[in-house]
Design an enzyme around this catalytic site. Structure first.
Site, PDB file in Angstrom:
ATOM      1  N   ASP A  59       0.850  -1.192   0.000  1.00 10.71           N
ATOM      2  CA  ASP A  59       0.000   0.000   0.000  1.00 10.71           C
ATOM      3  C   ASP A  59       0.889   1.247   0.000  1.00 10.71           C
ATOM      4  O   ASP A  59       1.716   1.435   0.894  1.00 10.71           O
ATOM      5  CB  ASP A  59      -0.898  -0.005   1.238  1.00 10.71           C
ATOM      6  CG  ASP A  59      -2.076   0.960   1.104  1.00 10.71           C
ATOM      7  OD1 ASP A  59      -2.079   1.756   0.149  1.00 10.71           O
ATOM      8  OD2 ASP A  59      -2.976   0.910   1.954  1.00 10.71           O
TER       9      ASP A  59
ATOM     10  N   ASP B 263      -3.636   2.485  -5.535  1.00 14.14           N
ATOM     11  CA  ASP B 263      -2.428   2.525  -4.708  1.00 14.14           C
ATOM     12  C   ASP B 263      -2.275   1.301  -3.803  1.00 14.14           C
ATOM     13  O   ASP B 263      -1.530   1.334  -2.830  1.00 14.14           O
ATOM     14  CB  ASP B 263      -2.424   3.798  -3.851  1.00 14.14           C
ATOM     15  CG  ASP B 263      -3.662   3.907  -2.967  1.00 14.14           C
ATOM     16  OD1 ASP B 263      -4.554   3.040  -3.053  1.00 14.14           O
ATOM     17  OD2 ASP B 263      -3.748   4.886  -2.191  1.00 14.14           O
ATOM     18  N   GLU B 264      -2.939   0.212  -4.145  1.00 15.54           N
ATOM     19  CA  GLU B 264      -2.964  -0.957  -3.260  1.00 15.54           C
ATOM     20  C   GLU B 264      -2.901  -2.245  -4.084  1.00 15.54           C
ATOM     21  O   GLU B 264      -3.608  -2.407  -5.073  1.00 15.54           O
ATOM     22  CB  GLU B 264      -4.256  -0.911  -2.432  1.00 15.54           C
ATOM     23  CG  GLU B 264      -4.386  -1.971  -1.384  1.00 15.54           C
ATOM     24  CD  GLU B 264      -5.691  -1.849  -0.607  1.00 15.54           C
ATOM     25  OE1 GLU B 264      -5.857  -2.575   0.373  1.00 15.54           O
ATOM     26  OE2 GLU B 264      -6.555  -1.022  -1.001  1.00 15.54           O
TER      27      GLU B 264
END
Length: 405
Positions: A10, A104-105
């Site tokens: 993350d 973003d993960e």
């Protein structure tokens, strides 16, 4: 049961980190990213602002009052999308199969790698490679399943790592607040607080039936997560994953009003399905089939979004570029691809709290009364576009085709 090793990655305060990469003077300063006006919304905030009670989704006016020294930046969805693609390419080059859960993960199944590389060492090297090549901070959690790894990442942040050995999941989770469990939102958290439940250990000690009686069917899932039980698989990331909608006309047409009405209705329907499935698109394409059956397609990259008012102009632009033969049209279609998990947050740079509330309200009405219960005036002539079920229950590409016989 065969031991698994699931890595969760993350990017830390992603939008904020990108802005700091572009401007080093912002480093270690309180930073808000989002709508600039009083009606704007906070899309992201630095760790320095959070101790003042600031959080994403908050009205920018309130955030500025809580942290008046904060620097406010409008942000740019296109810039963040490019950086997301960059991270994706790095992971793709290192990991055979991974899941892109959002912009973003990421998740990756590293099971069985010990005999070759050493899982912990591989995870550390992957994180270091991402930091070195992208210039962005990233944290990871590593355990035997996705839920525990995700929680471990949250504990590790900012810019750190946390490994949970098999068999230690429950002791690791026990002292953490129940709000750490994915799926425990503000409403559920308040319900649990009212019952005197603050730590995950209390959930672990409760009979699952008791939690079900309080929280309904979600109670069992939350109980399992509190006990570190999760069997959800890695869903391999594929750029081609898409959702689309086509319309074949009963009689070939050149009626621009009708064509625009149909395009608008299709785009509206697909955007609603994206939001309903908690998805974002980064690729828009339009298809035209002429009366002589010649078919043409044009596509364009866009910043990750699920908002009608951002997607519609691009669809209309592609149609104008594509329609150059001036023949009667037999079929038109719209497709969104490059889908990833994510919510409306990435659209908050240009939009106000009013716009965010409008989308939430419209979607609530549609969820309750049907997709066509709220629509743009220009779409009224195309009520058959769309469908009610959620297309994201399954992973294969979805095609919604409507033909007038």
């Amino acid at each position: 049961m065969k031991e698994k090793s699931i890595l969760h990655l993350d990017l830390d305060a992603f939008f904020v980190s990108v802005e700091r990469k572009l401007n080093s003077e912002l480093e270690n300063k309180p930073l808000l990213v989002g709508g600039m006006g009083d009606r704007g919304v906070v899309a992201a905030c630095s760790y320095e602002t959070r101790k003042f009670g600031v959080h994403s989704g908050m009205a920018m006016k309130v955030a500025r009052q809580l942290c008046p020294q904060a620097i406010v930046i409008k942000g740019n969805a296109g810039t963040y999308t490019r950086h997301s693609h960059e991270i994706t390419e790095i992971i793709k080059s290192k990991v055979p199969a991974f899941e892109k859960a959002s912009v973003d993960e990421f998740y990756a199944d590293l099971s069985g790698m010990d005999r070759f590389f050493g899982i912990n060492q591989f995870a550390k090297e992957l994180r270091n490679t991402i930091i070195k090549e992208s210039g962005l901070p990233i944290s990871f959690g590593l355990s035997q399943n996705k839920i525990v790894s995700k929680i471990a990442t949250g504990v590790a942040k900012p810019n750190a790592e946390k490994v949970i050995q098999m068999g230690t999941e429950k002791p690791f989770l026990a002292p953490l607040p129940v709000s750490r469990i994915p799926m425990v939102g503000s409403k559920t958290f308040q319900t649990l607080l009212n019952l005197g439940i603050r730590e995950i250990r209390t959930l672990q000690e409760m009979p699952v039936e008791m939690l079900e009686s309080v929280l309904g069917k979600n109670g069992r899932t939350i109980w399992k997560r509190a006990n570190g039980i999760d069997y959800s698989p890695i869903i391999p990331f594929r750029e081609r994953k898409s959702i689309s909608n086509e319309r074949t006309f009963g009689r070939d047409t050149i009626d621009m009003v009708r064509l625009r009405t149909t395009l608008t209705a299709m785009t509206e329907s697909l955007a609603y399905q994206l939001r309903r499935g908690n998805k974002l698109t980064c690729n828009v394409s339009v298809k035209i089939r002429y009366s002589d059956y010649q078919t043409y397609t044009k596509q364009a990259k866009v910043p990750y979004t699920s908002a009608d008012h951002l997607l519609l102009p691009k669809v209309e632009e592609l149609f104008r570029q594509l329609y150059n033969r001036r023949l009667l049209i037999r079929l038109i279609g719209v497709k969104f691809s490059g889908l990833v998990g994510g919510n409306y947050q990435i659209n908050l740079f240009d939009d106000s709290e009013q716009m965010l509330n409008l989308y939430n309200s419209i979607d609530k009405v549609r969820n309750r009364f049907g997709e066509h219960s709220v629509m743009r005036a220009v779409s009224l002539g195309a009520k058959t576009i769309g469908r009610m079920d959620n297309p994201f229950n399954g992973e294969p590409p979805i095609v919604l085709a409507h033909r007038n016989q």
